[in-house]
Each structure stands twice: as C-alpha cells, then as structure tokens.
Write an enzyme that holds these catalytic residues in place. Sequence first.
Site, mmCIF file in Angstrom:
data_model
loop_
_atom_site.group_PDB
_atom_site.id
_atom_site.type_symbol
_atom_site.label_atom_id
_atom_site.label_comp_id
_atom_site.label_asym_id
_atom_site.label_seq_id
_atom_site.Cartn_x
_atom_site.Cartn_y
_atom_site.Cartn_z
ATOM 1 N N LYS A 158 -1.732 -1.548 -3.726
ATOM 2 C CA LYS A 158 -2.706 -0.457 -3.751
ATOM 3 C C LYS A 158 -1.925 0.824 -3.995
ATOM 4 O O LYS A 158 -1.144 1.253 -3.147
ATOM 5 C CB LYS A 158 -3.474 -0.374 -2.433
ATOM 6 C CG LYS A 158 -4.403 0.836 -2.335
ATOM 7 C CD LYS A 158 -5.071 0.929 -0.965
ATOM 8 C CE LYS A 158 -5.924 2.185 -0.847
ATOM 9 N NZ LYS A 158 -6.556 2.306 0.494
ATOM 10 N N TYR B 280 0.857 -1.188 0.000
ATOM 11 C CA TYR B 280 0.000 0.000 0.000
ATOM 12 C C TYR B 280 0.888 1.231 0.000
ATOM 13 O O TYR B 280 1.561 1.528 0.980
ATOM 14 C CB TYR B 280 -0.909 -0.048 1.227
ATOM 15 C CG TYR B 280 -1.830 1.127 1.441
ATOM 16 C CD1 TYR B 280 -2.084 2.081 0.454
ATOM 17 C CD2 TYR B 280 -2.480 1.282 2.666
ATOM 18 C CE1 TYR B 280 -2.942 3.139 0.675
ATOM 19 C CE2 TYR B 280 -3.346 2.340 2.910
ATOM 20 C CZ TYR B 280 -3.572 3.263 1.910
ATOM 21 O OH TYR B 280 -4.425 4.309 2.144
#
Length: 292
Positions: free
Chosen positions: A161, A133
């Site tokens: 992400k 992320y």
Amino acid sequence: MITGSIVAIVTPMHEDGSLDLNSFRNLLDFHVQEGTDAIVVVGTTGESPTVNVEEHCELIKIAVDHVAGRIPVIAGTGANSTAEAIELTEFAKKAGANMALSVVPYYNKPTQEGLYRHFKAIAEAVELPVILYNVPGRTVADMSNDTILRLAEVPGIVGVKDATGNIDRACDLIARAPKDFALYTGDDMTAVATISLGFHGDISVTANVAPRLMHEMCVAAASGDIAKAREIHFKVLALHRDLFCEANPIPVKWAVHKLGLMPNGIRLPLTTLSEANQPRVLAALRQAGLVA
C-alpha cells in the site's frame, strides 16, 4: 489477488470512547452490501494506535467471523516493534484473516536495512500473506521503492500500500514490480490515475462513506472506462480532499456518524471534528449525493 476498492474501515466508538461492536458489525454488513471489494480492519483509519492489544485482536476476530467469507478481510497488524507485529500477525492468521497489512514502524525511524529485516522477519514467522504499508507522512521513515522491490522477492510478502500520493514513485513500482505483486494506492486523490496506469486497487478512506461509488470508480479505472472513472472522481473529489481537513480519521468518523451509521465517538488524543470544519465535510457529502 484482491482488486478494487478496499475500505480502511473506521472503528465505531461510543461518545465515552468505548468500542461500539454492534455498529461495527452493521458497518461490515453495509460494506458487503454496497460492493466494497475487501475490508482493512484496525488500520490507521481504524485507530490502531489507540486501541489496546486485546481490543485490536477482538476487532479482527469479529470482522472475520461476521463477514464470514463474503469478502476478504485484511487485518492491520503493524507495530513499531517487530516482535509485536509478529504477535498480531500470528493472531490474524489464527482468527482467519485473508491477509495482513503491516505499516512501516513509526517513531523509531529504522534504516532501509532495518525495514527489510523487519518485514522479512514477519513473513518468515507467520504463514499469512503480508501487504507492506508505506505512509511516510505518519511514520517519518520512508520505505524506498528499492526496499519494497527487494521485499517483493520474500515469500509471503504479496503487495504494498503506497500512501505517498507520488505518481512518479507509483509509475516506478508499476514498471519494476513482479506481475503478481499487488500494488495498492493509499491516496484516494490519485486512485484513478494510479489504477489506470496499472495499480490493482485503492485502500480507501472515502469508501467509508461512499463505498458503491468507490467500487464503481475503481472498476471503471481498471477496465479503461476513463470517462466513467473521471465522472465519479469529480463527484467524490471534495470528499477526497475534505476528509483530510483534520487528521484522519477525525473527519471521516464524523461523516460516517452524519450518515447515521454510528455514534460520534473517538479516542484521545484525537478529538471530534471541530465545528468550524463540520460544514465543509457536510458539503462534501452533499456534493457526492450522500445526504440531502
């Protein structure tokens, strides 16, 4: 591979800041019923910085047990300490989460080599698929695409992400990433564009209030139905923008409260949405057809 609209779910709280676990369970049911494709629990939008470790683990366990396999549950397990991130990921595995979402360590500003070693250590320590992320607007440290792609070769690291909102970087990842490496945007505003180009889904804030619309938008973008994706994008455009009129998750928690799904609780140092911005968020909910 998980595809589609993945809600970064809020953590319901009473107005005194205590967890509202009944509302949390109801929200989980709401997302299953409304077509959300997967749920991220205790991520940024779930106020991971202000829940303690015991609460963090409790929320993961409740989500896994209550969803009961109806859709995948992705546990937020990031920390700015590698040892703590490993501990949280180990708990997520024992609890039965499908995957872990691990944010770039914040505040301590690791180098690219430090980021590589951090995530590699997590993947080697715990047999649970890990999604990287990258959200430099919050962490300061920015994981480069080269580091992401280097980590894509590590067994157990299955996706990223990308919350940069940078289309150029997204295109570079699409062009260079292994075909089985999942690419998720963390920026609702660019979801139609990135999914149309080859991303696999959107880890979404807007899906907290518009789960059905976000699911349909992601499906349309992935299938090449750009007309439908475009129509939905402009319907929820004000939400994409105005749910960030103050720091996330302040506006989205107020919006979920206005839909009658939970109390209006949030923990310091975050405060509830200012009166000045409430009409703006309410207008965005109206534009999306979510309130009268």
